[in-house]
Design a protein around this motif. Structure first.
Motif, PDB file in Angstrom:
ATOM      1  N   LYS A  21       0.839  -1.207   0.000  1.00  0.00           N
ATOM      2  CA  LYS A  21       0.000   0.000   0.000  1.00  0.00           C
ATOM      3  C   LYS A  21       0.871   1.254   0.000  1.00  0.00           C
ATOM      4  O   LYS A  21       0.637   2.197  -0.767  1.00  0.00           O
ATOM      5  N   TRP A  22       1.905   1.271   0.854  1.00  0.00           N
ATOM      6  CA  TRP A  22       2.771   2.454   0.934  1.00  0.00           C
ATOM      7  C   TRP A  22       3.575   2.646  -0.353  1.00  0.00           C
ATOM      8  O   TRP A  22       3.843   3.776  -0.758  1.00  0.00           O
ATOM      9  N   GLU A  23       3.945   1.534  -0.980  1.00  0.00           N
ATOM     10  CA  GLU A  23       4.649   1.631  -2.260  1.00  0.00           C
ATOM     11  C   GLU A  23       3.757   2.328  -3.294  1.00  0.00           C
ATOM     12  O   GLU A  23       4.223   3.187  -4.057  1.00  0.00           O
ATOM     13  N   GLN A  24       2.482   1.993  -3.309  1.00  0.00           N
ATOM     14  CA  GLN A  24       1.551   2.622  -4.248  1.00  0.00           C
ATOM     15  C   GLN A  24       1.331   4.096  -3.912  1.00  0.00           C
ATOM     16  O   GLN A  24       1.154   4.921  -4.812  1.00  0.00           O
ATOM     17  N   MET A  25       1.351   4.447  -2.627  1.00  0.00           N
ATOM     18  CA  MET A  25       1.176   5.850  -2.230  1.00  0.00           C
ATOM     19  C   MET A  25       2.368   6.699  -2.663  1.00  0.00           C
ATOM     20  O   MET A  25       2.213   7.849  -3.044  1.00  0.00           O
ATOM     21  N   GLY A  26       3.573   6.156  -2.557  1.00  0.00           N
ATOM     22  CA  GLY A  26       4.773   6.883  -2.981  1.00  0.00           C
ATOM     23  C   GLY A  26       5.313   7.828  -1.931  1.00  0.00           C
ATOM     24  O   GLY A  26       6.452   7.689  -1.496  1.00  0.00           O
ATOM     25  N   THR A  27       4.516   8.795  -1.511  1.00  0.00           N
ATOM     26  CA  THR A  27       4.911   9.674  -0.401  1.00  0.00           C
ATOM     27  C   THR A  27       3.847   9.562   0.692  1.00  0.00           C
ATOM     28  O   THR A  27       2.659   9.403   0.398  1.00  0.00           O
ATOM     29  N   LEU A  28       4.279   9.639   1.939  1.00  0.00           N
ATOM     30  CA  LEU A  28       3.349   9.457   3.044  1.00  0.00           C
ATOM     31  C   LEU A  28       3.890  10.074   4.320  1.00  0.00           C
ATOM     32  O   LEU A  28       5.093  10.319   4.443  1.00  0.00           O
ATOM     33  N   THR A  29       2.973  10.333   5.240  1.00  0.00           N
ATOM     34  CA  THR A  29       3.351  10.692   6.611  1.00  0.00           C
ATOM     35  C   THR A  29       3.309   9.394   7.403  1.00  0.00           C
ATOM     36  O   THR A  29       2.240   8.855   7.699  1.00  0.00           O
ATOM     37  N   TRP A  30       4.498   8.889   7.730  1.00  0.00           N
ATOM     38  CA  TRP A  30       4.610   7.498   8.177  1.00  0.00           C
ATOM     39  C   TRP A  30       3.983   7.256   9.546  1.00  0.00           C
ATOM     40  O   TRP A  30       3.433   6.193   9.809  1.00  0.00           O
ATOM     41  N   TYR A  31       4.065   8.222  10.451  1.00  0.00           N
ATOM     42  CA  TYR A  31       3.504   8.014  11.788  1.00  0.00           C
ATOM     43  C   TYR A  31       2.008   7.708  11.699  1.00  0.00           C
ATOM     44  O   TYR A  31       1.516   6.770  12.351  1.00  0.00           O
ATOM     45  N   GLU A  32       1.281   8.486  10.899  1.00  0.00           N
ATOM     46  CA  GLU A  32      -0.162   8.244  10.767  1.00  0.00           C
ATOM     47  C   GLU A  32      -0.434   6.895  10.121  1.00  0.00           C
ATOM     48  O   GLU A  32      -1.373   6.183  10.509  1.00  0.00           O
ATOM     49  N   GLU A  33       0.368   6.514   9.136  1.00  0.00           N
ATOM     50  CA  GLU A  33       0.187   5.215   8.484  1.00  0.00           C
ATOM     51  C   GLU A  33       0.537   4.061   9.416  1.00  0.00           C
ATOM     52  O   GLU A  33      -0.114   3.016   9.415  1.00  0.00           O
ATOM     53  N   LEU A  34       1.582   4.250  10.222  1.00  0.00           N
ATOM     54  CA  LEU A  34       1.956   3.203  11.171  1.00  0.00           C
ATOM     55  C   LEU A  34       0.901   3.036  12.262  1.00  0.00           C
ATOM     56  O   LEU A  34       0.700   1.936  12.787  1.00  0.00           O
ATOM     57  N   LYS A  35       0.217   4.118  12.618  1.00  0.00           N
ATOM     58  CA  LYS A  35      -0.889   4.006  13.574  1.00  0.00           C
ATOM     59  C   LYS A  35      -1.978   3.099  13.017  1.00  0.00           C
ATOM     60  O   LYS A  35      -2.538   2.253  13.728  1.00  0.00           O
ATOM     61  N   PRO A  75       8.063  12.188  15.877  1.00  0.00           N
ATOM     62  CA  PRO A  75       8.532  13.431  15.247  1.00  0.00           C
ATOM     63  C   PRO A  75       7.358  14.403  15.084  1.00  0.00           C
ATOM     64  O   PRO A  75       6.236  13.984  14.784  1.00  0.00           O
ATOM     65  N   ARG A  76       7.623  15.683  15.263  1.00  0.00           N
ATOM     66  CA  ARG A  76       6.537  16.678  15.270  1.00  0.00           C
ATOM     67  C   ARG A  76       5.711  16.644  13.987  1.00  0.00           C
ATOM     68  O   ARG A  76       4.488  16.754  14.032  1.00  0.00           O
ATOM     69  N   ASP A  77       6.362  16.498  12.840  1.00  0.00           N
ATOM     70  CA  ASP A  77       5.627  16.481  11.567  1.00  0.00           C
ATOM     71  C   ASP A  77       5.239  15.076  11.118  1.00  0.00           C
ATOM     72  O   ASP A  77       4.781  14.887   9.983  1.00  0.00           O
ATOM     73  N   GLY A  78       5.446  14.081  11.965  1.00  0.00           N
ATOM     74  CA  GLY A  78       4.929  12.744  11.672  1.00  0.00           C
ATOM     75  C   GLY A  78       5.768  11.882  10.752  1.00  0.00           C
ATOM     76  O   GLY A  78       5.337  10.809  10.354  1.00  0.00           O
ATOM     77  N   LEU A  79       6.974  12.329  10.387  1.00  0.00           N
ATOM     78  CA  LEU A  79       7.908  11.582   9.539  1.00  0.00           C
ATOM     79  C   LEU A  79       7.387  11.434   8.102  1.00  0.00           C
ATOM     80  O   LEU A  79       6.791  10.424   7.720  1.00  0.00           O
ATOM     81  N   LYS A  80       7.658  12.445   7.305  1.00  0.00           N
ATOM     82  CA  LYS A  80       7.242  12.458   5.900  1.00  0.00           C
ATOM     83  C   LYS A  80       8.354  11.824   5.054  1.00  0.00           C
ATOM     84  O   LYS A  80       9.509  12.248   5.139  1.00  0.00           O
ATOM     85  N   VAL A  81       7.996  10.820   4.249  1.00  0.00           N
ATOM     86  CA  VAL A  81       8.997  10.085   3.475  1.00  0.00           C
ATOM     87  C   VAL A  81       8.524   9.824   2.042  1.00  0.00           C
ATOM     88  O   VAL A  81       7.325   9.822   1.753  1.00  0.00           O
ATOM     89  N   LYS A  82       9.500   9.591   1.191  1.00  0.00           N
ATOM     90  CA  LYS A  82       9.261   9.038  -0.142  1.00  0.00           C
ATOM     91  C   LYS A  82       9.577   7.556  -0.043  1.00  0.00           C
ATOM     92  O   LYS A  82      10.679   7.171   0.348  1.00  0.00           O
ATOM     93  N   PHE A  83       8.617   6.710  -0.417  1.00  0.00           N
ATOM     94  CA  PHE A  83       8.701   5.273  -0.174  1.00  0.00           C
ATOM     95  C   PHE A  83       8.628   4.530  -1.506  1.00  0.00           C
ATOM     96  O   PHE A  83       7.766   4.816  -2.341  1.00  0.00           O
ATOM     97  N   SER A  84       9.522   3.566  -1.707  1.00  0.00           N
ATOM     98  CA  SER A  84       9.507   2.838  -2.981  1.00  0.00           C
ATOM     99  C   SER A  84      10.142   1.458  -2.821  1.00  0.00           C
ATOM    100  O   SER A  84      10.822   1.184  -1.834  1.00  0.00           O
ATOM    101  N   ARG A  85       9.907   0.602  -3.810  1.00  0.00           N
ATOM    102  CA  ARG A  85      10.536  -0.706  -3.822  1.00  0.00           C
ATOM    103  C   ARG A  85      11.985  -0.556  -4.267  1.00  0.00           C
ATOM    104  O   ARG A  85      12.303   0.285  -5.094  1.00  0.00           O
ATOM    105  N   ARG A  86      12.877  -1.364  -3.700  1.00  0.00           N
ATOM    106  CA  ARG A  86      14.304  -1.296  -4.054  1.00  0.00           C
ATOM    107  C   ARG A  86      14.514  -1.743  -5.492  1.00  0.00           C
ATOM    108  O   ARG A  86      13.891  -2.694  -5.948  1.00  0.00           O
TER     109      ARG A  86
END
Length: 444
Positions: A134-148, A433-444
């Protein structure tokens, strides 16, 4: 610890009690870490303060933790805020004390024995793959909210057999309940606490329906609820329905919020330390990327285990432990611990002890290698799960989920931190993290 009845008179620890009634609560809530750091620098590892309506003594360090754990349930007794007592419920293990707590703990622990964990691992692995895709399809995400969402979904599936991914209303009800745990415990229309009380009632009604369904149509489903419905104590007594409902509710917060914090810290620290990440990946490659992550295969991941221990050392999810009420005046560190006061131990500062850890400010998983074993120098120097009779009941569940998640994450995926975000830590109610950890996520 020494009883003070036949001892020379001891004085109270240094520190101050602040303003009448509110004490130093406002300063603490404004900056918990700064509050403790300032007073530790001024007074050392034991000092007095006044927090949340109670005169309190703060304790720091492995010796302090040992003092508290070894006297828990004897001269010290667990105490909770009104929020926790109301929202967790009278039957929750978090508010039980004495023999009742010990008996209940043994019954609840049946849901976290090795055979149960092996079954949970299968579901954890399947759900982890799904969220990673799912996160790979999203591409960018705020990881803290997704991990919740990820940890709540796993907790609900493994505790009560319900998927929050397929039932978003359950997620909303749970959030309303959990938000009331650290708010003002006053019920007025639309207040967070009033919403939390209503949410608790709705969650318990859902549990009732689930229990009715299990009893009317028994199945081979192996989740926590199923195990607790047949759990017996040494005398053959089963848990009451109220016991089960209150404790499943408590497990949801323990198995969700703290894990979200820990996994967010893991992802951030691995992104900031690429050499550590590459070493974790190299270990996975060396093990041949086992297709099924059983307890046996996970046990072989010794470097990953060091990484996880270091994550929990340097960024423990819980900043302040539960308070204990002093039942009998006693002494610690040459100071009086007076009857009727509260005491609590500080986890982050204990993990930063320079007499135990070399350069404790550094992220250094090698400190937990068999050659160094820095945490073995003194008992209770590494306490992310607490200790003693109130050590986290789901400790092995949490360690399993963290390890399984990390192994699957590093094998096939990569991520980078997005620029311009605030990574400063917020520590209440749980570290993140205050901003929830914003990342670009992809398959290796």
């Amino acid at each position: 610890m020494t009883s003070v009845s036949n001892q020379p008179k001891f004085s109270l620890p240094p520190g101050r009690l602040g303003l009448p009634a509110i004490g130093e609560s406002i300063a603490y809530l404004r900056d918990p870490e700064g509050f403790i750091a300032k007073r530790q620098q001024q007074h050392g590892n034991i000092f007095k303060t006044h927090l949340f309506g109670r005169p309190t003594i703060a304790l720091i360090g492995a010796d302090a933790a040992r003092f508290l754990f070894s006297n828990d349930g004897q001269k010290l007794e667990m105490t909770n805020t009104p929020n926790f007592e109301i929202l967790l419920g009278a039957k929750s293990i978090g508010v039980q004390t004495g023999i009742a707590h010990q008996v209940l703990r043994r019954q609840l622990f049946q849901a976290f024995q090795p055979r149960a964990l092996e079954n949970y691992a299968v579901t954890m692995e399947e759900m982890t793959h799904r969220y990673l895709q799912k996160w790979e399809q999203m591409g960018t995400l705020t990881w803290y909210e997704e991990l919740k969402k990820y940890t709540l979904d796993i907790a609900c599936r493994l505790f009560v057999g319900v998927s929050t991914a397929a039932n978003e209303s359950l997620e909303k009800v749970y959030e309303d309940w959990s938000e009331g745990l650290l708010t003002i415990p006053v019920r007025f229309p639309l207040s967070k606490f009033a919403r939390a009380v209503r949410a608790r009632e709705e969650l318990l009604e859902r549990f009732d329906r689930l229990i009715d369904g299990r009893q009317q149509h028994p199945s081979n489903q192996q989740d926590v609820l199923s195990i607790l419905l047949v759990a017996k104590d040494e005398e053959g007594n089963a848990l009451s329905r109220a016991d089960i409902k209150d404790n499943v509710l408590g497990m949801l917060i323990a198995g969700h919020e703290t894990l979200t914090s820990a996994l967010t810290s893991l992802c951030l620290l691995l992104a900031q330390h690429p050499k550590v990440l590459e070493t974790v990946r190299a270990e996975q490659a060396q093990l041949g990327f086992p297709t099924q992550l059983t307890q046996a295969t996970l046990k072989q991941m010794t470097y990953l285990e060091q990484v996880l221990k270091e994550v929990l050392r340097i960024v423990p999810p819980v900043v302040r432990s539960g308070s204990r009420k002093v039942l009998e005046s006693c002494e610690f560190g040459g100071y009086l611990i007076p009857q009727g006061w509260d005491v609590y131990y500080q986890i982050p500062e204990t993990h930063q002890d320079r007499q135990i850890y070399t350069h404790p400010e550094r992220f250094d998983p090698e400190r937990f290698s068999s050659e160094r074993s820095e945490d073995k120098q003194k008992v209770f120097s590494h306490i992310p799960f607490g200790g003693g009779i109130r050590e986290c009941l789901g400790k092995e569940f949490a360690r399993l989920e963290m390890k399984l998640f990390a192994a699957l994450l590093v094998r096939d995926y990569t991520w980078e931190l997005l620029p311009g975000q605030n990574l400063e830590r917020v520590v209440l109610p749980f570290s993140r993290p205050r901003d929830g950890l914003k990342v670009k996520f992809s398959r290796r």
